[in-house]
Design an enzyme around this catalytic site. Sequence first.
Site, PDB file in Angstrom:
ATOM      1  N   SER A 292      81.795   3.570 -27.136  1.00  0.00           N
ATOM      2  CA  SER A 292      80.664   2.858 -27.744  1.00  0.00           C
ATOM      3  C   SER A 292      80.634   1.358 -27.419  1.00  0.00           C
ATOM      4  O   SER A 292      81.669   0.693 -27.354  1.00  0.00           O
ATOM      5  CB  SER A 292      80.727   3.041 -29.252  1.00  0.00           C
ATOM      6  OG  SER A 292      79.760   2.225 -29.857  1.00  0.00           O
TER       7      SER A 292
ATOM      8  N   LYS B 285      74.755  12.258 -37.493  1.00  0.00           N
ATOM      9  CA  LYS B 285      73.638  11.596 -38.172  1.00  0.00           C
ATOM     10  C   LYS B 285      72.967  12.492 -39.220  1.00  0.00           C
ATOM     11  O   LYS B 285      72.466  11.999 -40.214  1.00  0.00           O
ATOM     12  CB  LYS B 285      72.595  11.140 -37.144  1.00  0.00           C
ATOM     13  CG  LYS B 285      73.070   9.976 -36.280  1.00  0.00           C
ATOM     14  CD  LYS B 285      71.979   9.501 -35.347  1.00  0.00           C
ATOM     15  CE  LYS B 285      72.517   8.475 -34.369  1.00  0.00           C
ATOM     16  NZ  LYS B 285      71.507   7.928 -33.484  1.00  0.00           N
TER      17      LYS B 285
ATOM     18  N   ASP C 273      67.562   3.372 -36.305  1.00  0.00           N
ATOM     19  CA  ASP C 273      67.219   3.664 -34.902  1.00  0.00           C
ATOM     20  C   ASP C 273      65.734   3.381 -34.625  1.00  0.00           C
ATOM     21  O   ASP C 273      65.396   2.687 -33.656  1.00  0.00           O
ATOM     22  CB  ASP C 273      67.523   5.128 -34.567  1.00  0.00           C
ATOM     23  CG  ASP C 273      69.001   5.371 -34.320  1.00  0.00           C
ATOM     24  OD1 ASP C 273      69.695   4.427 -33.886  1.00  0.00           O
ATOM     25  OD2 ASP C 273      69.472   6.505 -34.550  1.00  0.00           O
TER      26      ASP C 273
ATOM     27  N   ARG D 287      59.761  22.994 -30.356  1.00  0.00           N
ATOM     28  CA  ARG D 287      60.413  21.811 -30.926  1.00  0.00           C
ATOM     29  C   ARG D 287      59.403  20.657 -31.046  1.00  0.00           C
ATOM     30  O   ARG D 287      59.363  19.951 -32.048  1.00  0.00           O
ATOM     31  CB  ARG D 287      61.582  21.399 -30.029  1.00  0.00           C
ATOM     32  CG  ARG D 287      62.619  20.614 -30.768  1.00  0.00           C
ATOM     33  CD  ARG D 287      63.838  20.377 -29.933  1.00  0.00           C
ATOM     34  NE  ARG D 287      64.640  21.547 -29.715  1.00  0.00           N
ATOM     35  CZ  ARG D 287      65.533  21.685 -28.741  1.00  0.00           C
ATOM     36  NH1 ARG D 287      65.725  20.710 -27.878  1.00  0.00           N
ATOM     37  NH2 ARG D 287      66.230  22.782 -28.606  1.00  0.00           N
TER      38      ARG D 287
HETATM   39  P1  NAP Z   1      68.460  15.556 -28.077  1.00  0.00           P
HETATM   40  O1  NAP Z   1      68.446  15.749 -29.569  1.00  0.00           O
HETATM   41  O2  NAP Z   1      69.219  16.466 -27.201  1.00  0.00           O
HETATM   42  O3  NAP Z   1      66.899  15.603 -27.625  1.00  0.00           O
HETATM   43  C1  NAP Z   1      66.447  15.609 -26.300  1.00  0.00           C
HETATM   44  C2  NAP Z   1      65.280  16.584 -26.211  1.00  0.00           C
HETATM   45  O4  NAP Z   1      64.680  16.504 -24.923  1.00  0.00           O
HETATM   46  C3  NAP Z   1      65.726  18.045 -26.369  1.00  0.00           C
HETATM   47  O5  NAP Z   1      64.794  18.716 -27.176  1.00  0.00           O
HETATM   48  C4  NAP Z   1      65.708  18.532 -24.921  1.00  0.00           C
HETATM   49  O6  NAP Z   1      65.534  19.925 -24.797  1.00  0.00           O
HETATM   50  C5  NAP Z   1      64.505  17.807 -24.400  1.00  0.00           C
HETATM   51  N1  NAP Z   1      64.439  17.773 -22.941  1.00  0.00           N
HETATM   52  C6  NAP Z   1      65.449  17.880 -22.025  1.00  0.00           C
HETATM   53  N2  NAP Z   1      64.959  17.778 -20.770  1.00  0.00           N
HETATM   54  C7  NAP Z   1      63.618  17.602 -20.888  1.00  0.00           C
HETATM   55  C8  NAP Z   1      62.579  17.425 -19.952  1.00  0.00           C
HETATM   56  N3  NAP Z   1      62.800  17.437 -18.620  1.00  0.00           N
HETATM   57  N4  NAP Z   1      61.328  17.281 -20.406  1.00  0.00           N
HETATM   58  C9  NAP Z   1      61.079  17.297 -21.752  1.00  0.00           C
HETATM   59  N5  NAP Z   1      62.022  17.477 -22.678  1.00  0.00           N
HETATM   60  C10 NAP Z   1      63.287  17.614 -22.267  1.00  0.00           C
HETATM   61  O7  NAP Z   1      68.934  14.101 -27.721  1.00  0.00           O
HETATM   62  P2  NAP Z   1      68.733  12.751 -28.600  1.00  0.00           P
HETATM   63  O8  NAP Z   1      69.879  12.562 -29.496  1.00  0.00           O
HETATM   64  O9  NAP Z   1      67.352  12.770 -29.165  1.00  0.00           O
HETATM   65  O10 NAP Z   1      68.856  11.650 -27.443  1.00  0.00           O
HETATM   66  C11 NAP Z   1      67.885  11.563 -26.412  1.00  0.00           C
HETATM   67  C12 NAP Z   1      68.166  10.352 -25.530  1.00  0.00           C
HETATM   68  O11 NAP Z   1      68.026   9.160 -26.285  1.00  0.00           O
HETATM   69  C13 NAP Z   1      69.605  10.320 -24.960  1.00  0.00           C
HETATM   70  O12 NAP Z   1      69.540   9.839 -23.653  1.00  0.00           O
HETATM   71  C14 NAP Z   1      70.308   9.328 -25.844  1.00  0.00           C
HETATM   72  O13 NAP Z   1      71.370   8.662 -25.188  1.00  0.00           O
HETATM   73  C15 NAP Z   1      69.169   8.344 -26.117  1.00  0.00           C
HETATM   74  N6  NAP Z   1      69.373   7.580 -27.351  1.00  0.00           N
HETATM   75  C16 NAP Z   1      69.435   6.230 -27.225  1.00  0.00           C
HETATM   76  C17 NAP Z   1      69.604   5.438 -28.350  1.00  0.00           C
HETATM   77  C18 NAP Z   1      69.633   3.947 -28.196  1.00  0.00           C
HETATM   78  O14 NAP Z   1      70.008   3.241 -29.136  1.00  0.00           O
HETATM   79  N7  NAP Z   1      69.242   3.435 -27.073  1.00  0.00           N
HETATM   80  C19 NAP Z   1      69.726   6.039 -29.621  1.00  0.00           C
HETATM   81  C20 NAP Z   1      69.658   7.432 -29.711  1.00  0.00           C
HETATM   82  C21 NAP Z   1      69.497   8.188 -28.555  1.00  0.00           C
HETATM   83  P3  NAP Z   1      66.854  20.872 -24.549  1.00  0.00           P
HETATM   84  O15 NAP Z   1      67.697  20.696 -25.773  1.00  0.00           O
HETATM   85  O16 NAP Z   1      66.261  22.216 -24.400  1.00  0.00           O
HETATM   86  O17 NAP Z   1      67.514  20.322 -23.310  1.00  0.00           O
END
Ligand code: NAP
Length: 289
Positions: free
Chosen positions: A20, A71, A107, A161
């Site tokens: 982190s 979370k 967030d 979803r």
């Molecule tokens: P998550 O719960 O896994 O959600 C991602 C979603 O996107 C899932 O439903 C996934 O489906 C879907 N997906 C995957 N490939 C796709 C595509 N090509 N087109 C459309 N949808 C697609 O992940 P999360 O926790 O929300 O995190 C998502 C991103 O945000 C990560 O990169 C994370 O590092 C980033 N993030 C950044 C911060 C920050 O502070 N900058 C904070 C939180 C999260 P499947 O499950 O079927 O693959």
Amino acid sequence: MTINSQTVLLGLIGNPAKHSLSPLIHNGIFQQRSMNAAYLCFEVQPKDLKPAVSSLRSLGAKGFNLTIPYKEKVLSLLDEVSEDARLIKAVNTVKNQGGRLVGYNTDGPGFIDSLKLKGRFSPREKNVCILGAGGAAKAVSFCLCKEEAASVSIYDLERARAEALARGLRKLFKKTRIVVLDAKEQMSARTNLLVNATGVGMKERDPALFDAAFLERFPGLLVYDLIYAPAQPPLLKEAQKARLPVMNGLWMLIYQALRALTIWFERDDFLRLGDFCYNLLPEQEVEKR
Ligand code: NAP
């Protein structure tokens, strides 16, 4: 920084947690502001979440953050949860108020702060397209609706979803039109902000979700990728080729941390420290240009 008997304890619970960047941000601020506080990372196994939370309470930690995969799981361990965190069903910040643990979600607000303060972009009456309908998309879309975006269009590989997220948002917000897309290419020509809330782009060989030729059709579009490692994910490289403004997830990471500090210390001057925090991060993380 001197650690002594008065040092305020803060930290992060996650798994993994040791990668982190949060300690760099928080401890950097404590040092710069001469605050007697320390922020540590706790990599906790799922079976130990409950005792870990309870220990931080009894040890008198001022608060802590939560990251993947805790979370949602932490909700049932808290005494109170803010209305927004309850609606998003995720807590990333906990404040210990004399033994009462109160949960918040910073967030979404951190994302909005980053847009307004760094992107000079106000989401009010804007059209937004979000790729992904997971945890991050939930927090971000909730706050975009709260800010009265004109429309939020959601695309997820798993349509159900995206629909579930859209249903939840429609129940809560009447001023924002919520649309579910069948394909990301259906993004409206009137889109002002594109948010990548999928993990596509984190791995070295990941494709860009859109190429420059497609993005060129959206002059002025702000392209925001929530990914922060790598600092220039493929989508942002394509957007830059299309001469579009871009932001990466480092800004959301920074402002969610500044929001957490605001809650813990009940002071709102932390939000001025965005650039200071960005410069605290190591060269390879931010790929300074
Ligand atoms: P998550 O719960 O896994 O959600 C991602 C979603 O996107 C899932 O439903 C996934 O489906 C879907 N997906 C995957 N490939 C796709 C595509 N090509 N087109 C459309 N949808 C697609 O992940 P999360 O926790 O929300 O995190 C998502 C991103 O945000 C990560 O990169 C994370 O590092 C980033 N993030 C950044 C911060 C920050 O502070 N900058 C904070 C939180 C999260 P499947 O499950 O079927 O693959």
